[in-house]
Design a protein around this motif. Structure first.
Motif, PDB file in Angstrom:
ATOM      1  N   ALA A   1     -41.470  -8.840 -26.877  1.00 21.64           N
ATOM      2  CA  ALA A   1     -40.927  -7.963 -25.835  1.00 21.64           C
ATOM      3  C   ALA A   1     -41.767  -7.985 -24.567  1.00 21.64           C
ATOM      4  O   ALA A   1     -41.256  -7.744 -23.484  1.00 21.64           O
ATOM      5  CB  ALA A   1     -40.820  -6.534 -26.372  1.00 21.64           C
ATOM      6  N   TRP A   2     -43.077  -8.269 -24.690  1.00 18.70           N
ATOM      7  CA  TRP A   2     -43.909  -8.255 -23.485  1.00 18.70           C
ATOM      8  C   TRP A   2     -44.480  -9.632 -23.139  1.00 18.70           C
ATOM      9  O   TRP A   2     -44.630  -9.960 -21.955  1.00 18.70           O
ATOM     10  CB  TRP A   2     -45.054  -7.246 -23.630  1.00 18.70           C
ATOM     11  N   LEU A   3     -44.788 -10.450 -24.147  1.00 16.27           N
ATOM     12  CA  LEU A   3     -45.445 -11.724 -23.863  1.00 16.27           C
ATOM     13  C   LEU A   3     -44.474 -12.742 -23.266  1.00 16.27           C
ATOM     14  O   LEU A   3     -44.791 -13.409 -22.266  1.00 16.27           O
ATOM     15  CB  LEU A   3     -46.079 -12.274 -25.142  1.00 16.27           C
ATOM     16  N   ILE A   4     -43.278 -12.844 -23.854  1.00 14.55           N
ATOM     17  CA  ILE A   4     -42.317 -13.824 -23.347  1.00 14.55           C
ATOM     18  C   ILE A   4     -41.864 -13.471 -21.933  1.00 14.55           C
ATOM     19  O   ILE A   4     -41.690 -14.330 -21.077  1.00 14.55           O
ATOM     20  CB  ILE A   4     -41.116 -13.930 -24.310  1.00 14.55           C
ATOM     21  N   GLY A   5     -41.695 -12.152 -21.705  1.00 20.30           N
ATOM     22  CA  GLY A   5     -41.257 -11.728 -20.374  1.00 20.30           C
ATOM     23  C   GLY A   5     -42.389 -11.299 -19.471  1.00 20.30           C
ATOM     24  O   GLY A   5     -42.160 -10.505 -18.541  1.00 20.30           O
ATOM     25  N   TYR A   6     -43.595 -11.787 -19.724  1.00 26.99           N
ATOM     26  CA  TYR A   6     -44.744 -11.348 -18.940  1.00 26.99           C
ATOM     27  C   TYR A   6     -44.603 -11.745 -17.471  1.00 26.99           C
ATOM     28  O   TYR A   6     -44.251 -12.885 -17.142  1.00 26.99           O
ATOM     29  CB  TYR A   6     -46.034 -11.936 -19.511  1.00 26.99           C
ATOM     30  N   LYS A   7     -44.895 -10.794 -16.586  1.00 31.37           N
ATOM     31  CA  LYS A   7     -44.756 -11.021 -15.150  1.00 31.37           C
ATOM     32  C   LYS A   7     -46.133 -11.211 -14.512  1.00 31.37           C
ATOM     33  O   LYS A   7     -47.060 -10.445 -14.795  1.00 31.37           O
ATOM     34  CB  LYS A   7     -44.042  -9.839 -14.497  1.00 31.37           C
ATOM     35  N   PRO A   8     -46.282 -12.208 -13.643  1.00 31.68           N
ATOM     36  CA  PRO A   8     -47.577 -12.444 -12.989  1.00 31.68           C
ATOM     37  C   PRO A   8     -48.103 -11.214 -12.248  1.00 31.68           C
ATOM     38  O   PRO A   8     -49.319 -11.020 -12.146  1.00 31.68           O
ATOM     39  CB  PRO A   8     -47.277 -13.585 -12.025  1.00 31.68           C
ATOM     40  N   ALA A   9     -47.199 -10.363 -11.779  1.00 34.45           N
ATOM     41  CA  ALA A   9     -47.621  -9.170 -11.036  1.00 34.45           C
ATOM     42  C   ALA A   9     -48.384  -8.194 -11.925  1.00 34.45           C
ATOM     43  O   ALA A   9     -49.080  -7.299 -11.413  1.00 34.45           O
ATOM     44  CB  ALA A   9     -46.405  -8.476 -10.426  1.00 34.45           C
ATOM     45  N   TRP A  10     -48.257  -8.327 -13.237  1.00 32.43           N
ATOM     46  CA  TRP A  10     -48.943  -7.432 -14.158  1.00 32.43           C
ATOM     47  C   TRP A  10     -50.414  -7.807 -14.354  1.00 32.43           C
ATOM     48  O   TRP A  10     -51.192  -6.999 -14.844  1.00 32.43           O
ATOM     49  CB  TRP A  10     -48.263  -7.442 -15.525  1.00 32.43           C
ATOM     50  N   TRP A  11     -50.769  -9.037 -14.012  1.00 32.77           N
ATOM     51  CA  TRP A  11     -52.053  -9.580 -14.426  1.00 32.77           C
ATOM     52  C   TRP A  11     -53.236  -8.771 -13.895  1.00 32.77           C
ATOM     53  O   TRP A  11     -54.185  -8.470 -14.623  1.00 32.77           O
ATOM     54  CB  TRP A  11     -52.174 -11.042 -13.996  1.00 32.77           C
ATOM     55  N   ARG A  12     -53.193  -8.397 -12.611  1.00 32.23           N
ATOM     56  CA  ARG A  12     -54.318  -7.683 -12.018  1.00 32.23           C
ATOM     57  C   ARG A  12     -54.567  -6.354 -12.743  1.00 32.23           C
ATOM     58  O   ARG A  12     -55.711  -6.027 -13.083  1.00 32.23           O
ATOM     59  CB  ARG A  12     -54.061  -7.430 -10.533  1.00 32.23           C
ATOM     60  N   ALA A  13     -53.499  -5.593 -12.989  1.00 35.20           N
ATOM     61  CA  ALA A  13     -53.647  -4.301 -13.670  1.00 35.20           C
ATOM     62  C   ALA A  13     -54.175  -4.490 -15.090  1.00 35.20           C
ATOM     63  O   ALA A  13     -55.054  -3.742 -15.551  1.00 35.20           O
ATOM     64  CB  ALA A  13     -52.312  -3.560 -13.692  1.00 35.20           C
ATOM     65  N   ASP A  14     -53.661  -5.484 -15.805  1.00 36.76           N
ATOM     66  CA  ASP A  14     -54.113  -5.731 -17.173  1.00 36.76           C
ATOM     67  C   ASP A  14     -55.572  -6.190 -17.209  1.00 36.76           C
ATOM     68  O   ASP A  14     -56.337  -5.809 -18.112  1.00 36.76           O
ATOM     69  CB  ASP A  14     -53.221  -6.778 -17.843  1.00 36.76           C
ATOM     70  N   LEU A  15     -55.963  -7.025 -16.208  1.00 36.29           N
ATOM     71  CA  LEU A  15     -57.342  -7.502 -16.152  1.00 36.29           C
ATOM     72  C   LEU A  15     -58.307  -6.337 -15.928  1.00 36.29           C
ATOM     73  O   LEU A  15     -59.317  -6.212 -16.640  1.00 36.29           O
ATOM     74  CB  LEU A  15     -57.490  -8.521 -15.027  1.00 36.29           C
ATOM     75  N   MET A  16     -58.002  -5.477 -14.959  1.00 35.81           N
ATOM     76  CA  MET A  16     -58.878  -4.341 -14.670  1.00 35.81           C
ATOM     77  C   MET A  16     -58.921  -3.362 -15.843  1.00 35.81           C
ATOM     78  O   MET A  16     -59.981  -2.837 -16.187  1.00 35.81           O
ATOM     79  CB  MET A  16     -58.408  -3.641 -13.398  1.00 35.81           C
ATOM     80  N   ALA A  17     -57.761  -3.122 -16.458  1.00 32.46           N
ATOM     81  CA  ALA A  17     -57.726  -2.201 -17.593  1.00 32.46           C
ATOM     82  C   ALA A  17     -58.531  -2.749 -18.762  1.00 32.46           C
ATOM     83  O   ALA A  17     -59.278  -2.009 -19.428  1.00 32.46           O
ATOM     84  CB  ALA A  17     -56.281  -1.944 -18.017  1.00 32.46           C
ATOM     85  N   GLY A  18     -58.392  -4.038 -19.031  1.00 35.12           N
ATOM     86  CA  GLY A  18     -59.115  -4.637 -20.144  1.00 35.12           C
ATOM     87  C   GLY A  18     -60.619  -4.642 -19.940  1.00 35.12           C
ATOM     88  O   GLY A  18     -61.387  -4.319 -20.848  1.00 35.12           O
TER      89      GLY A  18
END
Length: 557
Positions: free
Chosen positions: A7-24
């Motif tokens: 549900a999230w990996l196949i439809g992963y959007k490049p715009a999410w990357w910055r938020a996920d990187l900082m959160a991680g």
């Protein structure tokens, strides 16, 4: 079987990357010190906690249904693990504690996956919130007391909370002052940091500062104990010892229940409106698989933690990719920083643990419970006392027992009440002290809530009898809209009550009977005894029938 990661990996959007990187990365600043601290709580090498965090965070995102949930381990799980490892070590001192921890993790994983197969996810609801609050506070007290030896720089023979407290007066004169100074400064810094800068990586900064101070000042030469050698590199494949299953299964059951309960609580707390629902079955499998992975990585039991999950959510993680970023940070720590981690003073790590323990004790939550339900506050306090007096494993069993007894009491004592007529609104309401409601003379409206069963039939019968004796009515109307079902024993009680009332010249009427309940009554002697004229769609229609019979004076008509 579905795979939630699709549900999230196949439809992963490049715009999410910055938020996920900082959160991680931000979550890693919390996870890494806590992983080491929780391993120390369980009296395991610090790398055990890091191995657990790495394996669990790699596996959970593939199967879990919660966007922000961070599955590593928790203070409660660490204390339960410590209790179980200590008990087995006392009986079998030659068995390595790391082997026991890995075996526990495997058993917890298998139990959770088996619970999914058996559809036992509802068991997570068997610990009420007040009882869970009390249990966690008790664990917090046990954690703080358990770290007093490291804070003071002394050794003590007792491992129980009460035993350590009893020995404390004799330990204080032997405190190692440099060790105590480091711990005290750390506790103050960490508590202040969590309050003043909740989003700052205070624990990680404290770890870095104390490691640097240890290297620069040579704290070990002052008698300050350090963590010591931490193996460099990634974890090797571990083989859990299945011969320990017979000794560890009670503890594994308790840890599995706590792991799933805490994970579900954290997942539901931080679920946003845009997130898909948290799926109980998916969480059982995901937490189970995370524990199995932690076992074969040489880790300890895993579960979802509230503190790191809160960080992930506050930093705006868009997907579970944040967990993999967090795992990557753990990999870097194991590969590049293991050498310097060994320089960390044990007192500095103890400060992290004590601050975590203190954060688990929430007086405001106890106060909030007490303002609303004093009886439930007593359950929370009982859970605290149970953990302190009997230990964490027995404490969680006590928490479950208290929750079940609470549930049983509530089922056994449903509310039974008189209903009075509100003339202004033309409705019947539950009678309340001090309210000016006008009753219908000769008619007593009664209500109760919940299914009637063998467990509460006697209670309901006695309460109804007391209300009837007080009112001396000609007609009793039992309002049934809140009665979804009636068990055979309770049905016999109702039939006998109707017979006794009829012998005393009092009629029993039923109102607002739902269709399922009506079908049960229709198959019983009660329907024949009452006849169709004593069943009413609503309480209001029963009152109208009473009026037509002349049972109400002109004043109330």
């Amino acid at each position: 079987m579905s795979f939630p990661f699709a549900a999230w990996l196949i439809g992963y959007k490049p715009a999410w990357w910055r938020a996920d990187l900082m959160a991680g990365l931000t979550a890693a600043a919390v996870v890494i010190p806590q992983a080491m601290a929780y391993a120390a709580v369980a009296e395991l090498p610090v790398e055990t906690g890091l191995y657990c965090a790495l394996a669990a965070m790699l596996v959970y995102p593939l199967l879990g249904s919660s966007r922000p949930l961070s599955v590593t381990t928790t203070s409660s799980i660490a204390m339960l693990t410590a209790s179980e490892v200590a008990a087995v070590t006392d009986a079998h001192p030659t068995i390595a504690a790391t082997s026991m921890a890995a075996t526990l993790a495997l058993m917890v994983g298998v139990i959770l996956i088996a619970a999914r197969i058996l559809r036992l996810g509802f068991l997570a609801n068997f610990i009420s919130k007040p009882v869970l609050v009390g249990f966690q506070a008790g664990v917090g007290v046990a954690i703080v007391v358990g770290q007093l030896k490291a804070v003071l720089g002394v050794s003590a023979t007792s491992k129980t909370t009460l035993g350590i407290l009893a020995a404390l007066p004799g330990l204080l004169p032997h405190a190692h002052l440099p060790t105590l100074f480091i711990a005290a400064i750390g506790i103050g810094v960490l508590l202040a940091g969590s309050r003043l800068w909740p989003r700052a990586p205070t624990p990680l900064a404290w770890v870095a500062i104390t490691i640097a101070a240890s290297a620069a000042l040579g704290l070990s030469r002052m008698g300050v104990a350090t963590i010591g050698l931490v193996p460099a590199g990634l974890p090797h494949l571990a083989t859990p010892d299945l011969s320990l299953v017979a000794y560890l299964w009670p503890g594994a059951l308790g840890i599995a229940l706590m792991a799933f309960t805490e994970s579900m609580a954290a997942a539901r707390t931080f679920r946003s409106d845009s997130d898909r629902p948290v799926e109980t079955n998916a969480e059982l499998v995901a937490n189970g698989a995370a524990n199995v992975a932690a076992a074969f990585a040489g880790g300890m039991p895993a579960g979802g933690g509230t503190s790191q999950t809160a960080v992930v959510d506050q930093m705006g993680a868009r997907s579970q990719m944040a967990q993999w970023v967090d795992a990557a940070a753990v990999v870097v720590t194991l590969l590049a920083l293991s050498g310097v981690i060994g320089l960390m003073p044990k007192a500095a790590l103890a400060a992290v643990i004590v601050a975590t323990g203190i954060s688990m004790i929430k007086p405001a939550t106890f106060s909030a419970i007490g303002r609303i339900r004093l009886d439930e506050l007593s359950w929370a306090v009982a859970s605290v006392a149970g953990v302190i007096a009997f230990g964490t494993l027995d404490g969680i069993l006590l928490a479950v027992v208290v929750s079940l007894l609470t549930l049983g009491y509530q089922i056994d004592h449903p509310p039974v009440y008189a209903m009075t007529y509100d003339r202004e609104d033309d409705v019947f309401r539950r009678a309340r002290p001090g309210e000016s409601h006008e009753a219908l003379p000769g008619l007593l409206a009664l209500g109760t809530q919940g299914s009637l069963s063998f467990a509460n039939a006697g209670w309901v019968h006695d309460r109804l009898g007391a209300l009837v004796k007080e009112a001396h009515p000609k007609i009793i109307v039992l309002e049934c809209s809140a009665i979804p079902d009636i068990e055979y024993t309770a049905l016999l009680m109702l039939i006998e009550s109707e017979r006794m009332l009829r012998a005393a010249g009092v009629e029993l009427w039923l109102a607002a009977v739902n269709p399922d309940l009506q079908r049960i009554l229709d198959r019983s002697p009660l329907a024949e005894a009452l006849g169709p004229d004593r069943f009413f769609l609503t309480l209001g229609k029963a009152a109208m029938a009473w009026r037509r019979r002349g049972g109400v004076t002109a004043k109330t008509a």
